[in-house]
Design a protein around this motif. Structure first.
Motif, PDB file in Angstrom:
ATOM      1  N   THR A   1       1.047  -1.200  -0.198  1.00 41.53           N
ATOM      2  CA  THR A   1       0.094  -0.167   0.066  1.00 41.53           C
ATOM      3  C   THR A   1       1.365   1.401  -0.112  1.00 41.53           C
TER       4      THR A   1
ATOM      5  N   VAL B   1     -12.896   2.160   7.909  1.00 40.06           N
ATOM      6  CA  VAL B   1     -13.566   1.645   6.098  1.00 40.06           C
ATOM      7  C   VAL B   1     -14.351   3.128   5.930  1.00 40.06           C
TER       8      VAL B   1
ATOM      9  N   PHE C   1     -11.975   0.245  -5.254  1.00 40.17           N
ATOM     10  CA  PHE C   1     -13.081  -0.209  -4.328  1.00 40.17           C
ATOM     11  C   PHE C   1     -14.384  -0.448  -4.341  1.00 40.17           C
TER      12      PHE C   1
ATOM     13  N   LEU D   1     -16.344  -3.922  -4.290  1.00 38.77           N
ATOM     14  CA  LEU D   1     -17.876  -3.289  -3.070  1.00 38.77           C
ATOM     15  C   LEU D   1     -18.994  -3.946  -3.624  1.00 38.77           C
TER      16      LEU D   1
ATOM     17  N   TYR E   1     -13.959  -7.204   0.653  1.00 37.97           N
ATOM     18  CA  TYR E   1     -13.443  -5.200  -0.227  1.00 37.97           C
ATOM     19  C   TYR E   1     -12.857  -4.780   0.393  1.00 37.97           C
ATOM     20  N   SER E   2     -13.161  -4.621   1.951  1.00 40.46           N
ATOM     21  CA  SER E   2     -12.954  -3.564   3.249  1.00 40.46           C
ATOM     22  C   SER E   2     -11.714  -3.872   3.203  1.00 40.46           C
TER      23      SER E   2
ATOM     24  N   ALA F   1      -9.175  -2.995   0.333  1.00 42.07           N
ATOM     25  CA  ALA F   1      -9.241  -2.029  -0.841  1.00 42.07           C
ATOM     26  C   ALA F   1      -9.180  -0.763   0.421  1.00 42.07           C
ATOM     27  N   ALA F   2      -9.816  -0.652   1.096  1.00 46.31           N
ATOM     28  CA  ALA F   2     -10.209   0.905   1.509  1.00 46.31           C
ATOM     29  C   ALA F   2      -8.960   1.725   1.502  1.00 46.31           C
TER      30      ALA F   2
ATOM     31  N   MET G   1      -7.860   4.293  -0.293  1.00 47.68           N
ATOM     32  CA  MET G   1      -7.977   5.442  -1.014  1.00 47.68           C
ATOM     33  C   MET G   1      -7.266   6.828  -0.200  1.00 47.68           C
TER      34      MET G   1
END
Length: 445
Positions: free
Chosen positions: A175, A356, A382, A386, A400-401, A403-404, A407
Motif C-alpha cells: 500500500t 472503512v 474500491f 464493493l 472489499y474492505s 481495498a479501502a 484511497m
C-alpha cells in the motif's frame, strides 16, 4: 518537497518471502508445535527486517521498528484468540485436536493439508489432480500458495498466524508502495503505511483467512496496473497481463478488473487511438483464449455462479440498500455477544467497518484537493470490489474492505495519525449510538 521513487523494490518482496519460507521447508517434519511456531516467528522476523531495510535503503523511509511492532501486535492478538478460545491446549498437549467448528476454517485447513502432501510426494511445483482442483474452485490458486507453509510436513495450524501477520505487513508495505506513485512526501507515505498496517481486517491472525493472505496479491496487481498507465502500449499490455494474474490469485474472477480499468482509462481520457484500441482488443482476446483453452472457465462456473445474478432486476433494485449494508455490516454488533464459533471472528469485521467508513469520509472530504490522476482509479477499484461483494447475498466485508486503504493517498496531504485516530473514534462512537438505537427500537417493538 515531493517524494519520487527512483528504484524498484518489488524483487525485495520475493527475497523476503524466500527468507521466510525456505527455513520452514528445510527444517524437517519432526518438529513439535511450539518449536515450529517459534521457528516460523524467527524466520518471519528476519524476512521483515530485510524488507524494512530495503525500504529505508531505496526510499529513505524508516519503517523497521513500526513494522516489527505491528507484526508482533497482530501475532499477539491472534495468539490470544487461539489460546483462550480456539484451541487452549494446543501447546500443552501435542495429541489434542481442534474443537473450533467453523466450517470454512476446517475446510480450508483440510484443503491446504491435501495440497501440501501432494506436493511433498510429487514435487514442489507439481499440480494437483484436476478433479481436486475443480473441487477447490475459486480457492485453488491462493490455497496452492498458502500450502507452502506445510511443505516441510509439519502440519501445525497456528503457524498460519505467523504467515498472516507477515502478509499483513507485506500488504501495508505494498500500500505504501502504491502511494509512492502519487508523488507524496516520505512522511506521508510512512503515515499511510502505519494506517494500512493496523487495519482491523487482519487483527485476528489465527484464522485461516484467504483474504488476509491474498490481499497482498490484489494490492500488488493494483501497483502493476497503475505503473502500466504511464508506459508505452506494449509495456502497458505486459503490465496489465501480470496485474490480472496477480489479482486472480486471490479470486479468479478478478482477472478481468485490470483490462476493464484500462478500457475505462482510455475512454475517460479521450485518447482512444487505433493503436490503443488494438491493444485493448488483443487483451480481451487473450483473456477469452485463456478462459476457453484452460480449466479456468470451470473455476469461474463453480465458484462464481452467484455473479450471474448481478444483472437481475431484484439485484439492481436492492443495490442501494445493499451498498449501505455492506459498508456498515455486519450490523448490528450484538451478533458477537453470542460468542459462538461462527460469530467470534465478527469482532475484526465490526472494527473494519469503522475503518472503512473513516476512510470513505476522508476521501470524500479531500478528493478534490488531490491532483493525482490515479485518485479516480483508487475509488473505482474500491467501488468495483464493493459491488462484487454484494453478489453472494450475505455480508462479506472482507471481500472489499481491504481495498479501502488504497484511497488513503487521496487525503494524504491533510492526514496524520492523530487525525485518523480521532476520526476513527468519532465514527466508532457513531456505530455504538446506532447499535443502541437499534437495540432500543427492537425492545420497544
Amino acid at each position: 518537497m515531493q517524494f519520487l521513487a527512483k528504484k524498484n523494490i518489488i524483487p525485495s518482496f520475493l527475497i523476503s518471502y524466500m527468507l521466510f519460507i525456505s527455513p520452514l521447508v528445510m527444517v524437517g517434519d519432526s518438529l513439535q508445535r511450539l518449536e515450529s511456531y517459534l521457528i516460523a516467528i524467527l524466520a518471519a522476523t528476519i524476512a521483515l527486517l530485510f524488507l524494512s531495510y530495503e525500504f529505508k535503503r531505496v526510499y529513505g523511509i524508516n519503517i523497521v521498528l513500526i513494522t516489527i511492532f505491528g507484526f508482533f501486535f497482530k501475532l499477539l492478538a491472534g495468539f490470544l484468540f487461539w489460546q483462550y478460545y480456539m484451541w487452549p491446549d494446543y501447546f500443552s498437549n501435542e495429541f489434542s485436536y481442534i474443537s473450533f467448528s467453523h466450517y470454512e476454517y476446517l475446510y480450508t485447513q483440510t484443503s491446504l493439508e491435501k495440497l501440501a502432501n501432494h506436493r511433498i510426494e510429487e514435487g514442489f511445483f507439481s499440480l494437483p489432480p484436476l478433479d481436486f482442483a475443480l473441487g477447490q474452485g475459486k480457492y485453488i490458486f491462493i490455497n496452492y500458495i498458502m500450502s507452502n507453509l506445510y511443505l516441510s510436513g509439519n502440519i501445525n495450524i497456528l503457524d498460519f498466524s505467523v504467515q498472516n501477520s507477515l502478509f499483513a505487513c507485506y500488504s501495508a508495505s505494498m500500500t505504501a508502495l502504491v502511494s509512492t506513485l502519487f508523488g507524496l512526501t516520505k512522511k506521508q507515505v510512512k503515515i499511510i503505511f502505519i494506517i494500512a498496517l493496523f487495519q482491523p481486517f487482519s487483527l485476528i491472525t489465527s484464522t485461516l483467512s484467504r483474504d488476509i493472505f491474498g490481499q497482498f496479491f490484489f494490492l500488488f496487481g493494483t501497483y502493476l496496473f497503475l505503473s502500466s498507465l504511464t508506459k508505452s502500449p506494449r509495456k502497458a499490455l505486459i503490465g496489465i497481463i501480470f496485474s490480472s494474474i496477480s489479482m486472480a490469485l486471490l479470486r479468479s474472477v478478478y482477472i478481468a478488473i485490470p483490462p476493464f480499468l484500462f478500457i475505462v482509462k482510455q475512454v475517460k481520457s479521450g485518447l482512444f487511438s487505433v493503436r490503443k484500441t488494438l491493444t485493448i482488443v488483443f487483451m480481451l482476446l487473450l483473456i477469452l483464449i485463456v478462459l476457453s483453452r484452460t480449466s479456468l472457465i470451470s473455476f469461474l462456473n463453480t465458484g462464481y455462479s452467484s455473479y450471474l445474478d448481478v444483472m437481475s432486476l431484484k439485484f439492481i433494485i436492492a443495490m442501494p440498500l445493499d451498498y449501505v449494508r455492506a459498508i456498515i455490516g455486519p450490523f448490528p454488533w450484538i451478533n458477537w455477544f453470542e460468542f459462538s464459533d461462527n460469530t467470534i471472528l465478527f469482532l475484526s469485521n465490526y472494527l473494519q467497518a469503522v475503518y472503512v467508513v473513516t476512510i470513505i469520509y476522508l476521501t470524500t472530504r479531500y478528493y478534490k484537493t488531490s491532483d493525482s490522476d490515479f485518485k479516480f482509479f483508487m475509488v473505482f477499484i474500491f467501488f468495483i470490489l464493493l459491488t462484487m461483494s454484494l453478489a453472494p447475498g450475505d455480508i462479506h466485508n472482507e471481500y472489499y474492505s481491504f481495498a479501502a486503504c488504497l484511497m488513503l493517498p487521496i487525503s494524504a496531504k491533510y492526514l496524520s495519525i492523530k487525525k485518523f485516530v480521532l476520526n476513527y473514534f468519532m465514527v466508532f462512537c457513531s456505530f455504538i449510538l446506532l447499535n443502541v438505537i437499534y437495540i432500543t427500537v427492537r425492545l420497544v417493538i
